[in-house]
Design an enzyme around this catalytic site. Structure first.
Site, short mmCIF file in Angstrom:
data_model
loop_
_atom_site.label_atom_id
_atom_site.label_comp_id
_atom_site.label_asym_id
_atom_site.label_seq_id
_atom_site.Cartn_x
_atom_site.Cartn_y
_atom_site.Cartn_z
N ARG A 145 -35.64 2.18 12.58
CA ARG A 145 -35.81 2.51 11.02
C ARG A 145 -35.96 4.07 11.14
O ARG A 145 -35.49 4.24 9.77
CB ARG A 145 -36.94 1.66 10.63
CG ARG A 145 -36.58 0.06 10.58
CD ARG A 145 -37.99 -0.66 10.00
NE ARG A 145 -37.56 -1.92 9.76
CZ ARG A 145 -38.44 -2.78 9.15
NH1 ARG A 145 -39.64 -2.52 9.36
NH2 ARG A 145 -38.07 -4.08 8.87
N LYS A 166 -37.18 -22.92 12.72
CA LYS A 166 -37.43 -24.14 11.70
C LYS A 166 -36.76 -23.98 10.55
O LYS A 166 -36.24 -22.98 9.84
CB LYS A 166 -38.79 -23.74 10.95
CG LYS A 166 -39.96 -23.73 12.14
CD LYS A 166 -41.25 -23.82 11.57
CE LYS A 166 -42.35 -24.27 12.42
NZ LYS A 166 -43.71 -23.90 12.04
N GLY A 219 -35.36 -9.73 12.30
CA GLY A 219 -35.79 -9.11 13.33
C GLY A 219 -35.69 -9.70 14.54
O GLY A 219 -34.98 -8.98 15.71
N GLY A 229 -37.39 -9.71 6.43
CA GLY A 229 -37.61 -10.50 5.11
C GLY A 229 -36.66 -10.13 4.09
O GLY A 229 -36.15 -11.06 3.29
C1 3PG Z 1 -40.99 -5.30 7.31
O1 3PG Z 1 -41.47 -4.55 8.37
O2 3PG Z 1 -40.01 -6.04 7.29
C2 3PG Z 1 -41.13 -4.56 5.95
O3 3PG Z 1 -41.56 -3.09 6.36
C3 3PG Z 1 -41.96 -5.19 5.06
O4 3PG Z 1 -43.38 -5.40 5.64
P1 3PG Z 1 -44.26 -6.54 5.09
O5 3PG Z 1 -43.59 -7.97 5.70
O6 3PG Z 1 -45.49 -6.38 5.82
O7 3PG Z 1 -44.18 -6.65 3.79
#
Ligand code: 3PG
Ligand code: MG
Length: 403
Positions: free
Chosen positions: A36, A197, A354, A377
């Protein structure tokens, strides 16, 4: 796309408040994956090249509105300096006199990182007063944090309404890659959706059914779909309370002419550990005391056929319990094949999440994918068809001159 880019704003002599996502994994005080950080370098370089002063806003971990010294962004400074090849100044606060003094003393050509925005409650609350304090530090706002764009926080959303705003290079690349894969793709479009899931991927599956031609389902999710078809999955990870939902999804997919690809054969074991004794059985024949931990060779061959016919691939989630070999075999095989097809110019491949990126990196396939997102996310929410607040806030109509 209506948002502006760094090319649309005059940055000369301007303080450019640049939201980045450098929420990277750290172990024993050292960054273990700098991806990143490396991916924001083009944005910072471009701002510098245009005479701007990049002042970086970022969160780290989840300190929940309090100062948590172990969650200081100081830990990423060495990796950031290494990626940029220049020193980076650091301010112990992201607002107030400490931040203002650091911005004021930033020389031309310098880069400044401000302390964790989440040390203040106003960040996650998207408090307009806190957004205004951030905005007061600069002239222009640049959001390069696609992977945090699913959060409507002061530094990702509120601030964009207070300053002339644009997308950074990474944000641009992420949005363009995702648009290509889902908004107007070359068909057939195939989705690979894996993970433990079904319950976490309902909206994703619901959105994809109407957009893609086939969905390859893997991981624990596939077990739930098998169980929904009346198949005994033994001791496998399976959400038995989701079988009605899985049946409903399968029915909707059929009506929409979207093929759901489930494993035909599976790798089973009695224990989930490296080197456990395994067996390959038909997907309909999991022994009652065994668990399904990966797709089998016939499934791998079938997925290969589906992939070879595809022009576009979006991938989220591993196909098996990839963290522990040999249960990475299906994920690896599909990843390597997607990489080869992409290399040959026959496939546009986009992956994110991830676990997905970890699996693709482990198989060595990631480098050949058309695009690997830095987002977890946010990638998921994009695939669910949701509007990301951080992107929406940038979305102001721009008069573009023809070029
Ligand atoms: C992540 O690591 O997916 C982003 O930086 C968002 O982090 P968070 O899920 O703590 O909001
Ligand atoms: Mg996270």
């Amino acid at each position: 796309m209506a948002w502006k880019t760094l090319d649309d704003l005059d940055l000369d002599g301007k303080v450019v408040l640049t939201r980045v996502d450098i929420n990277v994994p750290v172990e024993d005080g050292r960054v273990t994956d700098a991806t990143r950080i490396e991916r924001i370098v083009p944005t910072i370089r471009d701002i510098l090249a245009k005479g701007g002063k990049p002042v970086l806003l970022a969160h780290f971990d989840r300190p929940k509105g309090k100062v948590v010294p172990e969650m200081s962004l100081k830990v990423v400074l060495p990796a950031l300096e290494a990626a940029l090849g220049q020193p980076v100044a650091f301010a112990e606060d992201c607002v107030g006199p400490v931040a203002a003094a650091a911005v004021a003393s930033l020389p031309a050509g310098g880069v400044l990182l401000l302390e964790n925005t989440r040390f203040h409650k106003g960040e996650e609350a998207n408090d307009p007063a806190f957004a205004a304090e951030l905005a007061a530090l600069g002239d222009v706002y640049c959001n390069d944090a696609f992977s945090a764009a699913h959060r409507a926080h002061a530094s990702t959303e509120g601030i964009a309404r207070l300053l002339p705003s644009c997308a950074g290079r990474l944000m641009q690349a992420e949005l363009q890659a995702l648009e290509k894969a889902l908004a107007n793709p070359d068909r057939p479009v195939i989705a690979v959706v894996g993970g433990a899931k079904v319950s976490t991927k309902l909206e994703l599956l619901g959105n994809l059914i109407g957009r893609v031609d086939a969905i390859v389902i893997g991981g624990g999710m596939a077990n739930t779909f098998l169980a929904a078809a009346g198949i005994d999955v033994g001791k496998s990870l399976c959400e038995h309370d989701m079988t009605d939902t899985a049946r409903e999804i399968a029915g909707r997919a059929k009506a929409a002419n979207c093929e759901i690809v489930l494993p035909q054969d599976v790798v089973v074991a009695r224990e989930f550990k490296a080197g456990a004794a395994t067996e390959i059985v038909a997907a309909t024949a999991c022994p009652p005391d065994a668990m399904i931990l990966d797709a089998g060779p016939a499934s791998i061959a079938h997925i290969a056929t589906v992939l070879s016919g595809a022009r576009t691939l979006v991938w989220n989630g591993p196909l098996g319990a990839f963290e522990i070999p040999p249960f990475n075999a299906a994920t690896d095989a599909a990843a390597r094949q997607a990489a080869a097809l992409t290399r040959a110019g026959r496939l546009l491949s986009v992956a994110g999440g991830g676990d997905t990126v970890a699996a693709l990196n482990a198989s060595g396939a990631a480098a050949d994918f058309t695009y690997v997102s830095t987002a977890g996310g946010a990638f998921l929410e994009w695939l669910e068809g949701k509007t990301l607040p951080g992107v929406a806030a940038l979305d102001q109509p721009v008069e573009r001159t023809a070029s």
